[in-house]
Design a protein around this motif. Structure first.
Motif, PDB file in Angstrom:
ATOM      1  N   SER A  11       1.745 -17.750  -8.476  1.00 31.87           N
ATOM      2  CA  SER A  11       1.220 -16.699  -9.352  1.00 31.87           C
ATOM      3  C   SER A  11       0.265 -15.796  -8.588  1.00 31.87           C
ATOM      4  CB  SER A  11       0.499 -17.315 -10.553  1.00 31.87           C
ATOM      5  OG  SER A  11       1.390 -18.072 -11.349  1.00 31.87           O
ATOM      6  N   ALA A  12      -0.608 -16.408  -7.774  1.00 37.20           N
ATOM      7  CA  ALA A  12      -1.549 -15.620  -6.969  1.00 37.20           C
ATOM      8  C   ALA A  12      -0.802 -14.737  -5.980  1.00 37.20           C
ATOM      9  CB  ALA A  12      -2.511 -16.550  -6.229  1.00 37.20           C
ATOM     10  N   LEU A  13       0.227 -15.291  -5.341  1.00 41.26           N
ATOM     11  CA  LEU A  13       1.022 -14.529  -4.380  1.00 41.26           C
ATOM     12  C   LEU A  13       1.711 -13.348  -5.058  1.00 41.26           C
ATOM     13  CD1 LEU A  13       2.289 -14.198  -1.576  1.00 41.26           C
ATOM     14  CD2 LEU A  13       4.091 -15.786  -2.274  1.00 41.26           C
ATOM     15  N   PHE A  14       2.330 -13.615  -6.222  1.00 43.77           N
ATOM     16  CA  PHE A  14       3.029 -12.543  -6.922  1.00 43.77           C
ATOM     17  C   PHE A  14       2.056 -11.455  -7.402  1.00 43.77           C
ATOM     18  CE2 PHE A  14       4.369 -10.635 -10.964  1.00 43.77           C
ATOM     19  CZ  PHE A  14       5.525  -9.990 -10.550  1.00 43.77           C
ATOM     20  N   LEU A  15       0.937 -11.864  -7.995  1.00 42.15           N
ATOM     21  CA  LEU A  15      -0.022 -10.880  -8.497  1.00 42.15           C
ATOM     22  C   LEU A  15      -0.618 -10.056  -7.366  1.00 42.15           C
ATOM     23  CD1 LEU A  15      -1.841 -12.891 -11.306  1.00 42.15           C
ATOM     24  CD2 LEU A  15      -0.355 -10.903 -11.592  1.00 42.15           C
ATOM     25  N   TRP A  16      -0.870 -10.681  -6.213  1.00 42.45           N
ATOM     26  CA  TRP A  16      -1.359  -9.945  -5.043  1.00 42.45           C
ATOM     27  C   TRP A  16      -0.341  -8.891  -4.619  1.00 42.45           C
ATOM     28  CZ3 TRP A  16       1.171 -10.411  -0.195  1.00 42.45           C
ATOM     29  CH2 TRP A  16       0.560  -9.722   0.850  1.00 42.45           C
ATOM     30  N   TRP A  17       0.935  -9.301  -4.497  1.00 42.57           N
ATOM     31  CA  TRP A  17       1.971  -8.355  -4.072  1.00 42.57           C
ATOM     32  C   TRP A  17       2.199  -7.276  -5.114  1.00 42.57           C
ATOM     33  CZ3 TRP A  17       6.691  -7.512  -6.544  1.00 42.57           C
ATOM     34  CH2 TRP A  17       7.567  -6.651  -5.879  1.00 42.57           C
ATOM     35  N   PHE A  18       2.333  -7.678  -6.381  1.00 40.42           N
ATOM     36  CA  PHE A  18       2.664  -6.726  -7.431  1.00 40.42           C
ATOM     37  C   PHE A  18       1.522  -5.746  -7.678  1.00 40.42           C
ATOM     38  CE2 PHE A  18       2.574  -5.431 -11.900  1.00 40.42           C
ATOM     39  CZ  PHE A  18       3.823  -4.833 -12.016  1.00 40.42           C
ATOM     40  N   SER A  19       0.290  -6.245  -7.773  1.00 39.56           N
ATOM     41  CA  SER A  19      -0.842  -5.363  -8.068  1.00 39.56           C
ATOM     42  C   SER A  19      -1.080  -4.377  -6.931  1.00 39.56           C
ATOM     43  CB  SER A  19      -2.105  -6.176  -8.342  1.00 39.56           C
ATOM     44  OG  SER A  19      -2.459  -6.974  -7.234  1.00 39.56           O
ATOM     45  N   THR A  20      -0.916  -4.838  -5.683  1.00 36.93           N
ATOM     46  CA  THR A  20      -1.064  -3.928  -4.548  1.00 36.93           C
ATOM     47  C   THR A  20       0.001  -2.844  -4.587  1.00 36.93           C
ATOM     48  OG1 THR A  20      -1.992  -5.683  -3.150  1.00 36.93           O
ATOM     49  CG2 THR A  20      -1.086  -3.766  -2.028  1.00 36.93           C
ATOM     50  N   GLY A  21       1.254  -3.255  -4.812  1.00 33.71           N
ATOM     51  CA  GLY A  21       2.336  -2.283  -4.894  1.00 33.71           C
ATOM     52  C   GLY A  21       2.171  -1.311  -6.050  1.00 33.71           C
ATOM     53  N   ALA A  22       1.706  -1.811  -7.202  1.00 28.55           N
ATOM     54  CA  ALA A  22       1.518  -0.944  -8.366  1.00 28.55           C
ATOM     55  C   ALA A  22       0.458   0.116  -8.095  1.00 28.55           C
ATOM     56  CB  ALA A  22       1.131  -1.779  -9.586  1.00 28.55           C
ATOM     57  N   LEU A  23      -0.655  -0.279  -7.485  1.00 28.12           N
ATOM     58  CA  LEU A  23      -1.712   0.691  -7.163  1.00 28.12           C
ATOM     59  C   LEU A  23      -1.206   1.746  -6.178  1.00 28.12           C
ATOM     60  CD1 LEU A  23      -4.922  -1.519  -6.807  1.00 28.12           C
ATOM     61  CD2 LEU A  23      -4.330   0.015  -8.679  1.00 28.12           C
ATOM     62  N   LEU A  24      -0.494   1.281  -5.137  1.00 30.24           N
ATOM     63  CA  LEU A  24       0.036   2.226  -4.157  1.00 30.24           C
ATOM     64  C   LEU A  24       1.035   3.184  -4.790  1.00 30.24           C
ATOM     65  CD1 LEU A  24       0.610  -0.189  -1.133  1.00 30.24           C
ATOM     66  CD2 LEU A  24      -1.197   1.526  -1.375  1.00 30.24           C
ATOM     67  N   LEU A  25       1.880   2.660  -5.684  1.00 34.48           N
ATOM     68  CA  LEU A  25       2.879   3.492  -6.348  1.00 34.48           C
ATOM     69  C   LEU A  25       2.212   4.560  -7.211  1.00 34.48           C
ATOM     70  CD1 LEU A  25       5.776   4.154  -7.252  1.00 34.48           C
ATOM     71  CD2 LEU A  25       5.564   2.346  -8.965  1.00 34.48           C
ATOM     72  N   LEU A  26       1.241   4.161  -8.026  1.00 35.58           N
ATOM     73  CA  LEU A  26       0.577   5.103  -8.916  1.00 35.58           C
ATOM     74  C   LEU A  26      -0.163   6.185  -8.138  1.00 35.58           C
ATOM     75  CD1 LEU A  26      -0.819   2.597 -11.570  1.00 35.58           C
ATOM     76  CD2 LEU A  26       1.041   4.242 -11.897  1.00 35.58           C
ATOM     77  N   VAL A  27      -0.832   5.788  -7.071  1.00 36.47           N
ATOM     78  CA  VAL A  27      -1.589   6.764  -6.288  1.00 36.47           C
ATOM     79  C   VAL A  27      -0.647   7.694  -5.536  1.00 36.47           C
ATOM     80  CG1 VAL A  27      -3.235   7.054  -4.401  1.00 36.47           C
ATOM     81  CG2 VAL A  27      -3.604   5.276  -6.103  1.00 36.47           C
ATOM     82  N   ARG A  28       0.458   7.153  -5.003  1.00 34.97           N
ATOM     83  CA  ARG A  28       1.436   8.009  -4.314  1.00 34.97           C
ATOM     84  C   ARG A  28       2.009   9.049  -5.276  1.00 34.97           C
ATOM     85  NH1 ARG A  28       4.895   7.139  -0.004  1.00 34.97           N
ATOM     86  NH2 ARG A  28       3.052   6.269   1.032  1.00 34.97           N
ATOM     87  N   ARG A  29       2.284   8.635  -6.517  1.00 35.22           N
ATOM     88  CA  ARG A  29       2.795   9.593  -7.498  1.00 35.22           C
ATOM     89  C   ARG A  29       1.746  10.656  -7.817  1.00 35.22           C
ATOM     90  NH1 ARG A  29       7.630   8.493  -9.624  1.00 35.22           N
ATOM     91  NH2 ARG A  29       8.479   6.368  -9.458  1.00 35.22           N
ATOM     92  N   ALA A  30       0.494  10.260  -7.898  1.00 33.72           N
ATOM     93  CA  ALA A  30      -0.573  11.233  -8.140  1.00 33.72           C
ATOM     94  C   ALA A  30      -0.699  12.193  -6.959  1.00 33.72           C
ATOM     95  CB  ALA A  30      -1.894  10.510  -8.387  1.00 33.72           C
ATOM     96  N   ASP A  31      -0.525  11.680  -5.744  1.00 38.84           N
ATOM     97  CA  ASP A  31      -0.545  12.532  -4.562  1.00 38.84           C
ATOM     98  C   ASP A  31       0.523  13.619  -4.666  1.00 38.84           C
ATOM     99  OD1 ASP A  31      -2.621  11.232  -3.332  1.00 38.84           O
ATOM    100  OD2 ASP A  31      -1.391  10.125  -1.913  1.00 38.84           O
ATOM    101  N   ARG A  32       1.693  13.214  -5.113  1.00 36.60           N
ATOM    102  CA  ARG A  32       2.810  14.161  -5.200  1.00 36.60           C
ATOM    103  C   ARG A  32       2.593  15.167  -6.325  1.00 36.60           C
ATOM    104  NH1 ARG A  32       7.402  12.797  -2.431  1.00 36.60           N
ATOM    105  NH2 ARG A  32       8.715  13.903  -3.920  1.00 36.60           N
ATOM    106  N   ALA A  33       1.953  14.738  -7.402  1.00 39.05           N
ATOM    107  CA  ALA A  33       1.720  15.635  -8.535  1.00 39.05           C
ATOM    108  C   ALA A  33       0.637  16.656  -8.238  1.00 39.05           C
ATOM    109  CB  ALA A  33       1.349  14.823  -9.778  1.00 39.05           C
TER     110      ALA A  33
END
Length: 267
Positions: A11-33
């Motif tokens: 669970s810790a491994l998945f949450l670390w990977w998923f939460s990091t990816g989610a933050l990067l995804l959201l910020v990258r989309r904001a960069d593009r917008a």
């Protein structure tokens, strides 16, 4: 052995990977917008912070395995919102210019501190508040989760500043593009063995406590904390070992804007 330690570690491994990816995804989309997208993103994420605060508060007196996972997730939510405030460029520091060429020593450190000062203060205030509300509580997994993240982040930033052989800069968001100029690529310094030793010792202590656990809740607690400490240690080793760790998230992110399109007004 109960399955709870393995479930907790995964669970810790998945949450670390998923939460990091989610933050990067959201910020990258904001960069593009562009425009006000970064501010809008942070405001829309306020419920994450609220849920984190409520979850942490509710978990303090919840000594069952459910309380362990709620406290862990709550700490990640609080930490994640503060990190999002940093990645969107809203809470960083008064210094927003690249490092002047040839700057070194205390002057360079002062400039670098200016790029992250408000963010570090926000993280420290979050830690102090969690310490206060968790004092004497039955369940302190949220506090220890935040402490691990806090220590690991401070150590990582110091190592990037003093110098490491390998670093990934492709995920630095547009509002923080100036910060790459403060990173130093080179041989490791004393900051690296100190950080590695502290994190490894913490992981060993948590694993020892895991071996003494008598209930599923205790086992889940120490497994979660041990997994986070091990992941933090691994992230440090990736600064010196040339592995393509960026591939863990690159596939899920939209491509960055071409340089010619990346001159929109900062949000």
């Amino acid at each position: 052995m109960s399955l709870s330690p393995w479930i907790a570690a995964l669970s810790a491994l998945f949450l670390w990977w998923f939460s990091t990816g989610a933050l990067l995804l959201l910020v990258r989309r904001a960069d593009r917008a562009g425009g006000w997208a970064h501010r809008q993103l942070l405001i829309m994420a306020v419920p994450l912070l609220v849920l984190g605060v409520i979850g942490l508060w509710q978990s303090l007196a919840w000594d069952g395995i459910g309380g362990v996972y709620v406290g862990f997730a709550a700490a990640l939510a609080i930490w994640g919102w503060i990190e999002l405030a940093f990645l969107t460029g809203i809470i960083t520091g008064p210094e927003r210019a690249p490092c002047p060429p040839g700057l070194s020593g205390l002057a360079r450190f002062s400039k670098a501190w200016g790029t992250v000062a408000w963010h570090e203060l926000a993280l420290t205030m979050g830690l102090l508040l969690i310490v206060i509300v968790s004092s004497g509580a039955e369940n302190q997994v949220g506090l220890w989760t935040y402490v691990i993240l806090f220590v690991a982040r401070i150590s990582a930033k110091l190592n990037l500043f003093f110098g490491v052989p390998h670093m990934t800069t492709e995920f630095i968001p547009r509002p923080l593009s100036h910060m790459a100029s403060y990173f130093r690529k080179g041989s490791v310094t004393a900051a690296f063995p100190i950080g590695i030793t502290v994190l490894t010792f913490a992981a060993a202590c948590f694993l020892f406590q895991l071996s003494l656990a008598e209930t599923d809740a205790e086992a889940a607690t120490w497994a979660l904390l041990a997994a986070m400490a091990v992941l933090a240690t691994l992230e440090h080793w990736l600064m010196v070992v040339p592995l393509a760790d960026a591939k863990l998230w690159r596939w899920m992110l939209p491509a960055p804007l071409p340089a010619s399109q990346d001159e929109r007004p900062r949000s």
